[in-house]
Design a protein around this motif. Structure first.
Motif, PDB file in Angstrom:
ATOM      1  N   VAL A 220       0.819  -1.216   0.000  1.00 41.06           N
ATOM      2  CA  VAL A 220       0.000   0.000   0.000  1.00 41.06           C
ATOM      3  C   VAL A 220       0.857   1.272   0.000  1.00 41.06           C
ATOM      4  O   VAL A 220       0.354   2.356   0.267  1.00 41.06           O
ATOM      5  N   PRO A 222       1.931   3.269  -2.262  1.00 37.09           N
ATOM      6  CA  PRO A 222       1.444   4.453  -2.996  1.00 37.09           C
ATOM      7  C   PRO A 222       0.393   5.257  -2.225  1.00 37.09           C
ATOM      8  O   PRO A 222       0.131   6.407  -2.562  1.00 37.09           O
ATOM      9  N   TYR A 223      -0.215   4.651  -1.213  1.00 38.43           N
ATOM     10  CA  TYR A 223      -1.292   5.329  -0.475  1.00 38.43           C
ATOM     11  C   TYR A 223      -0.798   5.980   0.811  1.00 38.43           C
ATOM     12  O   TYR A 223      -1.581   6.576   1.538  1.00 38.43           O
ATOM     13  N   HIS A 265      -6.920   2.168   3.813  1.00 32.31           N
ATOM     14  CA  HIS A 265      -7.424   2.672   2.525  1.00 32.31           C
ATOM     15  C   HIS A 265      -8.101   1.606   1.682  1.00 32.31           C
ATOM     16  O   HIS A 265      -8.690   1.926   0.663  1.00 32.31           O
ATOM     17  N   HIS A 266      -7.923   0.356   2.042  1.00 37.76           N
ATOM     18  CA  HIS A 266      -8.277  -0.719   1.097  1.00 37.76           C
ATOM     19  C   HIS A 266      -9.287  -1.710   1.639  1.00 37.76           C
ATOM     20  O   HIS A 266      -9.270  -2.053   2.818  1.00 37.76           O
ATOM     21  N   LEU A 287      -8.069  -3.665  -2.802  1.00 36.99           N
ATOM     22  CA  LEU A 287      -8.801  -2.791  -3.721  1.00 36.99           C
ATOM     23  C   LEU A 287      -8.971  -1.427  -3.074  1.00 36.99           C
ATOM     24  O   LEU A 287      -9.232  -1.334  -1.871  1.00 36.99           O
ATOM     25  N   ASP A 288      -8.830  -0.406  -3.882  1.00 37.14           N
ATOM     26  CA  ASP A 288      -8.997   0.969  -3.414  1.00 37.14           C
ATOM     27  C   ASP A 288     -10.369   1.121  -2.759  1.00 37.14           C
ATOM     28  O   ASP A 288     -11.388   0.777  -3.352  1.00 37.14           O
ATOM     29  N   THR A 291     -12.709   3.555  -4.987  1.00 38.42           N
ATOM     30  CA  THR A 291     -13.071   3.231  -6.373  1.00 38.42           C
ATOM     31  C   THR A 291     -13.360   1.740  -6.557  1.00 38.42           C
ATOM     32  O   THR A 291     -14.020   1.356  -7.522  1.00 38.42           O
ATOM     33  N   GLU A 293     -11.120  -0.304  -7.371  1.00 37.17           N
ATOM     34  CA  GLU A 293     -10.150  -0.807  -8.356  1.00 37.17           C
ATOM     35  C   GLU A 293      -9.057  -1.612  -7.648  1.00 37.17           C
ATOM     36  O   GLU A 293      -8.669  -1.282  -6.517  1.00 37.17           O
ATOM     37  N   SER A 295      -5.604  -2.622  -6.409  1.00 40.69           N
ATOM     38  CA  SER A 295      -4.302  -1.956  -6.265  1.00 40.69           C
ATOM     39  C   SER A 295      -3.166  -2.961  -6.294  1.00 40.69           C
ATOM     40  O   SER A 295      -2.092  -2.660  -6.782  1.00 40.69           O
ATOM     41  N   ASP A 296      -3.382  -4.127  -5.703  1.00 34.81           N
ATOM     42  CA  ASP A 296      -2.305  -5.111  -5.665  1.00 34.81           C
ATOM     43  C   ASP A 296      -2.887  -6.455  -5.243  1.00 34.81           C
ATOM     44  O   ASP A 296      -3.916  -6.509  -4.571  1.00 34.81           O
TER      45      ASP A 296
END
Lengths: 367, 66
Positions: A220, A222-223, A265-266, A287-288, A291, A293, A295-296
């Motif tokens: 995570v 990037p967050y 965040h996920h 997942l975000d 959204t 989506e 993430s990883d």
């Protein structure tokens, strides 16, 4: 000496573990009998499953003022959707409420778990003493392993002249001694496996923190520094994306942002395979939270895989009812080994004392 | 002492640890089979994991006849 002391210190707790473990082998059947294992209604032919968002709304409306932590799908009961709610996303696990909802009608089916089996479970896992209690029982389990290994070493001088499986009834002490040796000897492998996997299980939280501090933090990155999501994404969208990311797997459970199994965040959707082994090996898809989506998605590290694979070897719930019955019989045999060991120690002490009084040396080999 | 032991005992490594070792290997094989396979593997696992119980029963029955 090692055998005597490792056993004596842990005796009381091992008896507690064996006795509470006995009904826990059949907790599924007992919960079902007592109504703590709700069943879904029989679905109309052609009925369509409700959206998970709807079930999540129903669950929140059912327990107002609470938040969702996890939604879980039972492997054996795919039409049960189990929702965990708590007072906070990272609330005390003991404060969580588990309710089952019908996948086709979203109707609440009743609470899951609880009742007498929960008391047995708490006694068995941490004696109602939280993480310190759990780690303490882990240490007692470790002493159990030491007692088994030292018992194997002692087996040689004590049974060298006896053929395997000798059961004499010369005296009460000798009878108990033979039973201790026979039952101890035939259950060594099973007791080592159940003991060791139990000890591994007491370290589950430690391993989870390790994963969060290393692998999860890395996933995570990037967050980092971003505020937690304000409006959560649709669960159905998130689940659909998770299924696409792990196409040959099924959803085991989804962890909401901020819960112990994911980042703040996920959503973490934990996927499982469909063979007896791969169904234990969970793969998290992150997942975000806003959204939905992906993430990883990475496999769990080896130590968490080992934990997940070792769990059934402790519970004995992976080979049908016959295996559970055998598990219970082996558990009872272990109780006899523990009690007879304690008896032999008491008798030997008494003998030592009376010899000391009479001024005679004790003739028995020291254990 | 050593001579007396030699005369009396059948005490070599295998007679003491052979039985427990075999039953241990069988137990572990059974525990893993149930984990790795469904169907036929299950039947083997019941026999293998249940062997200590059956063996104990057999020793008990044999003792009774004496």
């Amino acid at each position: 000496m090692v055998h005597t002391w490792s056993s004596l210190i842990s005796t009381l707790f091992l008896l507690l573990l064996c006795i509470t473990g006995l009904p826990l082998i059949f907790h599924h059947e007992i919960d079902e009998l007592l109504g703590y294992d709700p069943k879904p209604e029989i679905a109309q032919p052609g009925a369509v499953k409700r959206s998970i968002d709807e079930i999540a709304r129903t669950a929140l409306a059912h327990d107002p003022g609470r938040v969702l932590q996890y939604i879980l799908w039972d492997k054996d009961e795919p039409n049960n959707v189990i929702a965990f709610t708590n007072n906070k996303v990272d609330g005390d696990p003991d404060a969580a409420t588990l309710r089952a909802y019908d996948a086709h009608t979203a109707k609440p089916l009743g609470s899951v778990g609880g009742g007498p089996m929960l008391i047995f479970l708490k006694l068995h896992v941490d004696m109602f003493a939280g993480q310190p209690g759990k780690l303490f029982l882990g240490a007692m389990g470790f002493l159990f392993l030491v007692a088994i290994v030292s018992g194997v070493v002692l087996y040689w001088p004590f049974t060298r002249r006896l053929s395997f499986g000798t059961l004499r009834d010369k005296s009460r002490r000798i009878a108990w001694f033979d039973w201790h040796n026979l039952l101890g000897a035939v259950t060594i492998a099973w007791a080592l496996v159940v003991g060791a996997t139990g000890v591994i299980n007491t370290l589950a939280e430690v391993m989870l923190s390790q994963w969060k501090a290393n692998e999860l933090t890395d996933m995570v990155k990037p967050y980092a520094g971003k505020p937690p999501p304000v409006h959560l994404a649709s669960l159905d969208v998130a689940l659909e994306n998770a299924r696409k990311a792990a196409p040959d797997m099924n959803v085991s459970f989804v962890a909401f942002p901020g819960t112990p199994f994911t980042s703040s965040h996920h959503f973490a959707v934990f996927m499982r395979g469909d063979t007896p082994l791969t169904s234990r090996l969970l793969k998290p898809v992150l997942l975000d939270g806003e959204t939905g989506e992906v993430s990883d998605a990475r496999d769990l590290p080896v130590y968490l895989k080992a934990l997940l694979v070792s769990q059934p070897l402790h519970f004995g719930d992976y080979g049908g009812m016959p295996l559970k019955i055998i598990w219970a019989l082996l558990d009872i045999m272990t109780i006899v080994v523990i009690v007879s060991g304690l008896y032999l120690w008491v008798v030997k002490r008494r003998k030592h004392r009376s010899h000391a009084i009479a001024g005679q040396p004790a003739l028995q080999p020291s254990r | 002492m050593t001579d007396a032991r030699k005369l009396r005992s059948s005490g070599n490594w295998w007679t003491v640890y052979g039985g427990p070792l075999l039953i241990g290997v069988l137990s572990v094989a059974g525990l893993l089979t149930a984990l790795l396979s469904e169907g036929a593997g299950r039947y083997f696992s019941w026999i293998a994991v249940g062997a200590p119980v059956a063996l104990t029963g057999w020793f008990f029955a044999r003792r009774k006849r004496r």
